[in-house]
Scaffold this active site. Sequence first.
Site: not given
Ligand code: UDP
Length: 316
Positions: A32, A114, A145, A149, A186
């Site tokens: 979508n 997934a 989420y 899942k 992320r």
């Molecule tokens: N994180 C960070 N700086 C950023 C974005 C994320 O330090 O600019 C940290 C976030 O707090 C987490 C880890 O990196 O502990 C991975 O975060 P992500 O959003 O990639 O995915 P997650 O594994 O938490 O679902």
Amino acid sequence: MRVLITGGAGFLGSHLCDRFLAEGHTVIAMDNLITGNADNIAHLAGNERFTFIKHDVTNYIFIEGDVDAILHFASPASPIDYLELPIQTLKVGALGTHKALGLAKAKGARFLLASTSEVYGDPQVHPQQETYYGHVNPIGPRGVYDEAKRFAEAITMAYHTYHGVETRIVRIFNTFGPRMRLRDGRVVPNFIAQALRGEALTIYGDGSQTRSFQYVDDLIEGIYRLLLSDEVEPVNIGNPGEFTIKEFAEIVNRLTDNPAGVVYKDLRTKDDPQVRQPDIAKARRVLNWEPRTTLEEGLKKTIPWFREELGRRGEL
Ligand code: UDP
């Protein structure tokens, strides 16, 4: 095979489209486009074995003719996406999985869900094996989420047990590569984009939290093998190489020659897992699979893609 890929215009869905087409199959991608992007599949336009249908899979799915396999990848998947789209995240995991399973049952198709390492929540067992039940806060920011899942896994197993649908469940750990959204929030796209702009990388918290990053091609190989295998119960697919976020930032800065260093921000959300590392003994055993790409090799393939993407947007 004639294969339906929900979320087919997303990061992982579009790589799956490429793989199934390369293996000679016929692919219907459904999306979508709320977090998916048509640019990810633009290169497939004109391929006579490829069709795109814009559709929200939380509504009844109609596909004419035979379908041999359904890969259900539709879902917002990054923490900022599911904070912005909590209801859609719950609906696609629950109602969308129900619709996709209903289609699998009607067509006699094999179904692959997934799922995610988030079913383990903020884990108290390390590394995480498939037998671990998890440590999830249902009403925390990630609950929409994680619980969607977990429900999706439950209904997938129920369709297997009660309706005899051939089902597979992959628990996907942090994955990166080309076509990740620049702004999905992320850590991989954030750090690479900041580094390419010569900015300091934003570490949330003290950076001691860990993640295990896998390159997208390894994941796609694992999923392909799982679909063709006989394994009904969940299988972790991830790279066991574990890094603190601080170490990860240093690697990104080194590979991009970014002199700006890091900056610490108090932006960790509640229930942000402190550690995450897949135990992949089961994938090794039942799929004869293991990751082939190191973090650095994967980053060296991903950084140029983000450089081009930033260039296309006039942001470099
Ligand atoms: N994180 C960070 N700086 C950023 C974005 C994320 O330090 O600019 C940290 C976030 O707090 C987490 C880890 O990196 O502990 C991975 O975060 P992500 O959003 O990639 O995915 P997650 O594994 O938490 O679902």
